[in-house]
Design an enzyme around this catalytic site. Structure first.
Site, PDB file in Angstrom:
ATOM      1  N   ARG A   1       2.536  -6.597   9.279  1.00 27.94           N
ATOM      2  CA  ARG A   1       1.819  -5.445   9.843  1.00 27.94           C
ATOM      3  C   ARG A   1       2.327  -5.093  11.239  1.00 27.94           C
ATOM      4  NH1 ARG A   1      -4.037  -7.337   7.429  1.00 27.94           N
ATOM      5  NH2 ARG A   1      -4.067  -5.983   5.585  1.00 27.94           N
TER       6      ARG A   1
ATOM      7  N   ARG B   1      -2.104 -14.430   4.587  1.00 22.67           N
ATOM      8  CA  ARG B   1      -2.784 -13.686   5.661  1.00 22.67           C
ATOM      9  C   ARG B   1      -2.124 -13.935   7.007  1.00 22.67           C
ATOM     10  NH1 ARG B   1      -7.460 -10.989   3.963  1.00 22.67           N
ATOM     11  NH2 ARG B   1      -8.514 -11.092   5.948  1.00 22.67           N
TER      12      ARG B   1
ATOM     13  N   TYR C   1     -12.044  -1.588  -3.709  1.00 19.96           N
ATOM     14  CA  TYR C   1     -12.580  -1.836  -2.365  1.00 19.96           C
ATOM     15  C   TYR C   1     -14.106  -1.651  -2.337  1.00 19.96           C
ATOM     16  CZ  TYR C   1      -8.108  -2.421   0.094  1.00 19.96           C
ATOM     17  OH  TYR C   1      -6.914  -2.911   0.571  1.00 19.96           O
TER      18      TYR C   1
ATOM     19  N   THR D   1      -5.603  -7.212  10.614  1.00 27.48           N
ATOM     20  CA  THR D   1      -5.832  -5.901   9.977  1.00 27.48           C
ATOM     21  C   THR D   1      -5.280  -4.766  10.842  1.00 27.48           C
ATOM     22  OG1 THR D   1      -7.896  -6.823   9.107  1.00 27.48           O
ATOM     23  CG2 THR D   1      -7.626  -4.443   8.957  1.00 27.48           C
TER      24      THR D   1
ATOM     25  N   PHE E   1     -15.521   3.747   7.095  1.00 29.80           N
ATOM     26  CA  PHE E   1     -14.137   4.108   6.783  1.00 29.80           C
ATOM     27  C   PHE E   1     -13.859   4.144   5.274  1.00 29.80           C
ATOM     28  CE2 PHE E   1     -14.248  -0.495   7.646  1.00 29.80           C
ATOM     29  CZ  PHE E   1     -13.721  -1.007   6.459  1.00 29.80           C
TER      30      PHE E   1
ATOM     31  N   GLU F   1      -9.251 -10.154  -8.170  1.00 20.37           N
ATOM     32  CA  GLU F   1      -8.354  -9.018  -7.894  1.00 20.37           C
ATOM     33  C   GLU F   1      -7.142  -9.035  -8.826  1.00 20.37           C
ATOM     34  OE1 GLU F   1      -9.603  -8.895  -3.159  1.00 20.37           O
ATOM     35  OE2 GLU F   1      -7.545  -9.389  -3.725  1.00 20.37           O
TER      36      GLU F   1
ATOM     37  N   HIS G   1      -2.208  -5.384   1.508  1.00 14.92           N
ATOM     38  CA  HIS G   1      -3.491  -6.054   1.318  1.00 14.92           C
ATOM     39  C   HIS G   1      -3.209  -7.522   1.030  1.00 14.92           C
ATOM     40  CE1 HIS G   1      -7.316  -7.266  -0.471  1.00 14.92           C
ATOM     41  NE2 HIS G   1      -6.636  -7.719  -1.503  1.00 14.92           N
TER      42      HIS G   1
ATOM     43  N   ASN H   1      -2.055   0.097   6.884  1.00 18.92           N
ATOM     44  CA  ASN H   1      -1.546  -1.194   7.388  1.00 18.92           C
ATOM     45  C   ASN H   1      -0.674  -1.938   6.371  1.00 18.92           C
ATOM     46  OD1 ASN H   1      -3.532  -2.066   5.690  1.00 18.92           O
ATOM     47  ND2 ASN H   1      -4.741  -3.145   7.234  1.00 18.92           N
TER      48      ASN H   1
ATOM     49  N   LYS I   1       0.829  -1.213   0.000  1.00 22.42           N
ATOM     50  CA  LYS I   1       0.000   0.000   0.000  1.00 22.42           C
ATOM     51  C   LYS I   1       0.868   1.270   0.000  1.00 22.42           C
ATOM     52  CE  LYS I   1      -3.918  -2.284   2.271  1.00 22.42           C
ATOM     53  NZ  LYS I   1      -4.936  -2.187   3.350  1.00 22.42           N
TER      54      LYS I   1
HETATM   55  P1  ATP Z   1      -7.129  -6.008   3.152  1.00 23.72           P
HETATM   56  O1  ATP Z   1      -8.447  -6.260   2.453  1.00 23.72           O
HETATM   57  O2  ATP Z   1      -6.519  -4.665   2.821  1.00 23.72           O
HETATM   58  O3  ATP Z   1      -6.160  -7.134   3.061  1.00 23.72           O
HETATM   59  P2  ATP Z   1      -8.200  -6.932   5.639  1.00 23.72           P
HETATM   60  O4  ATP Z   1      -8.815  -8.059   4.879  1.00 23.72           O
HETATM   61  O5  ATP Z   1      -7.251  -7.262   6.743  1.00 23.72           O
HETATM   62  O6  ATP Z   1      -7.441  -5.919   4.690  1.00 23.72           O
HETATM   63  P3  ATP Z   1     -10.765  -5.590   5.686  1.00 23.72           P
HETATM   64  O7  ATP Z   1     -11.690  -5.704   6.825  1.00 23.72           O
HETATM   65  O8  ATP Z   1     -11.071  -6.296   4.394  1.00 23.72           O
HETATM   66  O9  ATP Z   1      -9.309  -5.977   6.213  1.00 23.72           O
HETATM   67  O10 ATP Z   1     -10.580  -4.033   5.390  1.00 23.72           O
HETATM   68  C1  ATP Z   1      -9.955  -3.587   4.210  1.00 23.72           C
HETATM   69  C2  ATP Z   1      -9.050  -2.436   4.516  1.00 23.72           C
HETATM   70  O11 ATP Z   1      -9.840  -1.339   4.965  1.00 23.72           O
HETATM   71  C3  ATP Z   1      -8.049  -2.672   5.660  1.00 23.72           C
HETATM   72  O12 ATP Z   1      -6.863  -3.294   5.264  1.00 23.72           O
HETATM   73  C4  ATP Z   1      -7.789  -1.262   6.125  1.00 23.72           C
HETATM   74  O13 ATP Z   1      -6.819  -0.626   5.285  1.00 23.72           O
HETATM   75  C5  ATP Z   1      -9.134  -0.602   5.951  1.00 23.72           C
HETATM   76  N1  ATP Z   1      -9.894  -0.622   7.196  1.00 23.72           N
HETATM   77  C6  ATP Z   1     -10.556  -1.667   7.727  1.00 23.72           C
HETATM   78  N2  ATP Z   1     -11.145  -1.333   8.881  1.00 23.72           N
HETATM   79  C7  ATP Z   1     -10.842  -0.030   9.085  1.00 23.72           C
HETATM   80  C8  ATP Z   1     -11.168   0.919  10.100  1.00 23.72           C
HETATM   81  N3  ATP Z   1     -11.919   0.592  11.140  1.00 23.72           N
HETATM   82  N4  ATP Z   1     -10.675   2.157   9.966  1.00 23.72           N
HETATM   83  C9  ATP Z   1      -9.930   2.520   8.909  1.00 23.72           C
HETATM   84  N5  ATP Z   1      -9.596   1.675   7.903  1.00 23.72           N
HETATM   85  C10 ATP Z   1     -10.040   0.430   8.001  1.00 23.72           C
END
Ligand code: ATP
Length: 137
Positions: A102, A85, A49, A91, A57, A126, A115, A112, A9
């Site tokens: 992370r 993962r 997304y 996350t 968010f 994707e 992805h 973070n 990212k």
């Molecule tokens: P990713 O899809 O990026 O691998 P993830 O699967 O761990 O992450 P998701 O719940 O799918 O997490 O959320 C996607 C992305 O949205 C997160 O990686 C983060 O960058 C952002 N995100 C998720 N929750 C929050 C939050 N509460 N506040 C801000 N950003 C958030």
């Protein structure tokens, strides 16, 4: 062999951690089968997304993901989706296991570093979002 899609990212690129994170990924046994550096527009970040469109968010996420260049990659390994993962951790870096990408590098739940696809099916979708067939080698 399974594939997963990752994005280093904009915070990862800004912190000049591209090499360090790819090193950790390769040492964990993943093969990089596609890679590019790209700056997403707000529109493309929102499309990627899209599943989070209704979440509070979403705006913050789109602003962050379009704030600078990022590095999407397709990675290949047995059990790639789940193992990746595990490698990147939770996350929220505060909840991530010691030694995960992370935990080592991320500042917050929003910023973070990486992805990782959440299923092999989504990984294929994707991958198609970023790469043409001839770019996957
Ligand atoms: P990713 O899809 O990026 O691998 P993830 O699967 O761990 O992450 P998701 O719940 O799918 O997490 O959320 C996607 C992305 O949205 C997160 O990686 C983060 O960058 C952002 N995100 C998720 N929750 C929050 C939050 N509460 N506040 C801000 N950003 C958030």
């Amino acid at each position: 062999m399974e594939r997963t899609l990752t994005i280093l990212k904009p915070d990862c690129v800004k912190k000049q951690l591209i090499g360090a994170v790819i090193n950790q990924i390769e040492r964990a046994g993943f093969r990089v089968v596609a890679m590019k550096k790209i700056k997403l527009s707000k529109e493309t970040a929102g499309e990627f997304y899209g599943v989070h469109r209704e979440r509070p968010f979403f705006g913050e996420l789109v602003d962050f993901m379009s704030s600078g260049p990022c590095v999407p990659m397709i990675l290949e390994k047995e059990n790639a989706v789940a193992d990746f993962r595990t490698l990147i951790g939770a996350t929220d870096p505060a909840e991530a296991e010691e030694g995960t990408v992370r935990k080592l590098h991320a500042d917050s739940k929003g910023e973070n570093i990486v992805h990782g696809s959440d299923s092999a099916e989504n990984a294929a979708i994707e991958a198609g979002f970023f790469f043409a067939a001839e770019e996957v080698v």
